[in-house]
Design an enzyme around this catalytic site. Structure first.
Site, PDB file in Angstrom:
ATOM      1  N   LYS A 154      -0.736  -4.034  -3.311  1.00 13.42           N
ATOM      2  CA  LYS A 154      -2.008  -3.389  -2.963  1.00 13.42           C
ATOM      3  C   LYS A 154      -2.020  -1.994  -3.564  1.00 13.42           C
ATOM      4  O   LYS A 154      -1.384  -1.072  -3.044  1.00 13.42           O
ATOM      5  CB  LYS A 154      -2.206  -3.310  -1.456  1.00 13.42           C
ATOM      6  CG  LYS A 154      -3.537  -2.667  -1.065  1.00 13.42           C
ATOM      7  CD  LYS A 154      -3.695  -2.579   0.435  1.00 13.42           C
ATOM      8  CE  LYS A 154      -5.022  -1.928   0.798  1.00 13.42           C
ATOM      9  NZ  LYS A 154      -5.112  -0.512   0.366  1.00 13.42           N
TER      10      LYS A 154
ATOM     11  N   ASP B 163      10.559   4.880  -9.989  1.00 16.84           N
ATOM     12  CA  ASP B 163      10.159   5.415 -11.292  1.00 16.84           C
ATOM     13  C   ASP B 163      10.836   6.735 -11.619  1.00 16.84           C
ATOM     14  O   ASP B 163      10.997   7.081 -12.803  1.00 16.84           O
ATOM     15  CB  ASP B 163       8.642   5.604 -11.333  1.00 16.84           C
ATOM     16  CG  ASP B 163       7.908   4.290 -11.556  1.00 16.84           C
ATOM     17  OD1 ASP B 163       8.573   3.240 -11.563  1.00 16.84           O
ATOM     18  OD2 ASP B 163       6.667   4.310 -11.717  1.00 16.84           O
TER      19      ASP B 163
ATOM     20  N   SER C 153       0.811  -1.206   0.000  1.00 19.67           N
ATOM     21  CA  SER C 153       0.000   0.000   0.000  1.00 19.67           C
ATOM     22  C   SER C 153       0.857   1.276   0.000  1.00 19.67           C
ATOM     23  O   SER C 153       1.586   1.532  -0.954  1.00 19.67           O
ATOM     24  CB  SER C 153      -0.946  -0.034   1.202  1.00 19.67           C
ATOM     25  OG  SER C 153      -1.886   0.998   1.152  1.00 19.67           O
TER      26      SER C 153
END
Length: 539
Positions: free
Chosen positions: A320, A306, A295
């Site tokens: 999640k 990224d 999460s």
């Protein structure tokens, strides 16, 4: 909300009239009401309440109906009864109201591990090792009380008083302490220390209201000690507030860098971007993750990966990628309803696959990873080209793999956690051994080891502690051959050393010791100190 309950009440009244009058007009009205799903639900409950053959528990009927609806949705849309809401939300709120002690139950006796520093118990003189045997003149020793029973007696509103009867080793009798309850902080950062002269370490256990403030404080402390590079440990971090994850991610990124974006059927896309004011925009960063990293901690891992801001090390995270909104009911119960997906900066949806209404299969995912070899062998991991994405600055390949796939994979060592070790944990023998050993040696240890560095370097768990452990094992009927004990002994001694350090100092010292055998942690240190760090970010 009042309008909704007014409508529901009106429908219930209408349904009473329907049940009492079975003429054609009311039958037609019943059919008309039933055509609307909400009316149909209210009508069914009302009919059961009024004309069902036996008495029923209306509250349970309604709760079961809510659970039944949510069961047909995703695995993270859940109903929580009122009595469980506090336990669920307390770690995220950052505090609770109580007396301020860490404790263990040893042989049905409450033993104080540590009073919270500056908390109400410490202020009146309660010490580590004290036995709390009475609470407000009611005995709690030898009563086989549950955790909830203990909490109910010790916790209470800020400003309220509670009288504790305490036994202390070396002091005769039971001594009374009156403690005034107060707000007790719940910390989400449980370890922060310098690995070496320039590398700091911070472990975050969840993302709560106060996590960012704690993080800023930890960063300042480590920078004052010379930190330029950081190992950020998110292993086992089950998540928490999205806002806290955004705040932590912001500390690493440049102005305008995407952190995460969310989007759902009824929720328009919302972008979260860095403001460029972060305190850690320079220096090396290594993020440690495992299969229980979930999460909000996946948001941080994905944002750093990224944006090519650091290297992620470990094993594929939980997966999640769903955002829940809490919906509170007047009786204190709550529904956490999924309202959106979140996406990493490169556009990856991190949520692992699921079928609506199939929560059982979803919960078996980690076992499937182990059975497939994913957790123990990199060659077992394969991704379709359709899951391929590129990082935003260096255009490295990353995958939407139902979780964050690390840049550097570390296999799970299944040999270190022997069956003997697991059974000793289940029977609480390590905890009981530590408490008894600390009771007998606390003063001597504090006198001998003035500083943790000295303890870490020179202390070794001896035969006296091992004998306590083996006595506990015998009482718990944990029977294994000597060869299993010898195989497990290095891990047992390290864990006991960590627990002893925790009780003399803090939980941070515990992690500093047990991290010695954490393969993901050790690989992180190796990467951050070598050219492998730059090589991994460039390809």
């Amino acid at each position: 909300m009042k309008k909704i309950f007014t409508i529901i009440g009106a429908l219930a009244v209408a349904s009473v009239a329907i049940a009492q009058n079975q003429n054609n007009a009311n039958t037609n009205m019943m059919k008309a009401l039933a055509n609307n799903p909400i009316n149909k639900l209210v009508l069914a409950e009302s009919a059961i309440r009024q004309i069902y053959v036996d008495s029923v528990n209306e509250d349970k009927l309604v709760e079961d109906a809510i659970k039944g609806m949510l069961k047909e949705l995703d695995p993270h849309s859940v109903y929580t009864p009122a009595k469980e809401v506090q336990a669920l939300t307390e770690p995220l709120k950052g505090n609770f109201e109580g007396i301020g002690i860490q404790y263990n139950m040893v042989e049905d006796t409450l033993v104080v591990v540590q009073p919270v520093s500056g908390g109400p118990s410490e202020k009146v003189g309660i010490m580590a090792g004290d036995r709390v045997v009475f609470v407000n003149d009611s005995s709690i020793a030898g009563q086989k009380l549950t955790t909830d029973d203990i909490k109910a007696r010790l916790r209470g509103p800020k400003g309220s008083k509670v009288k504790l009867g305490v036994m202390r080793q070396g002091v005769k009798g039971i001594h009374d302490f009156t403690v005034t309850r107060d707000k007790i902080p719940v910390y989400s950062i449980d370890a922060k220390y310098m690995i070496d002269a320039t590398t700091g370490y911070i472990r975050i256990t969840n993302f709560a209201q106060n996590t960012h403030d704690e993080f800023v404080e930890a960063v300042k402390m480590l920078k004052d000690k010379g930190m330029t590079d950081l190992v950020l440990d998110l292993q086992g971090n089950g998540g928490g507030y999205l806002s806290a994850a955004v705040e932590i991610s912001n500390e690493f990124l440049e102005a305008g860098d995407m952190i995460v974006f969310t989007e759902g059927r009824a929720m328009p896309r919302h972008d979260y971007k860095a403001d460029g004011q972060g305190r850690l925009r320079t220096g090396k960063v290594v993020v440690l993750i495992d299969s229980y990293t979930a999460s909000a901690s996946e948001i941080v891992s994905g944002a750093i990966q990224d944006n090519d801001r650091g290297v992620v090390i470990g094993r594929r995270s939980f997966g999640k990628g769903l955002v829940q909104r809490p919906i509170d009911f007047p009786d204190g119960s709550m529904v956490r309803l999924t309202i959106a997906h979140y996406y990493s900066p490169s556009g990856r949806c991190i949520q692992k696959p699921y079928e609506k209404g199939q929560g059982t299969d979803y919960n078996k995912d980690l076992q499937k990873r182990l059975d497939s070899g994913e957790l123990t062998n990199a060659d077992s991991i394969h991704f379709a080209d359709s899951l391929r994405f590129s990082t935003l600055k260096n255009h490295r390949t990353v995958y939407a793999a139902g979780g964050i796939m690390p840049d550097i994979y570390v296999p799970l060592d299944t040999t270190i956690m022997t069956r003997l070790y697991r059974e000793l944990l289940v029977k609480s023998c390590l905890t009981q051994t530590n408490m008894k050993y600390i009771d007998q040696n606390r003063k001597a240890l504090k006198k001998q080891y003035k500083h943790f560095d000295d303890f870490k370097k020179n202390f070794e768990v001896g035969e006296d502690a091992i004998n306590i452990l083996k006595d506990c094992a015998a009482k718990a009927k944990v029977e294994y051959p000597d060869s299993d004990w010898q195989e497990t002994m290095p891990l047992l001694k390290l864990q006991l050393k960590g627990l002893i350090a925790r009780d003399i100092w803090e939980i941070s010292e515990y992690h500093e010791i047990v991290n010695e055998i954490n393969d993901i942690y050790q690989r992180g240190i190796k990467v951050i100190k070598t050219e492998e760090y730059n090589d991994k970010l460039s390809n």
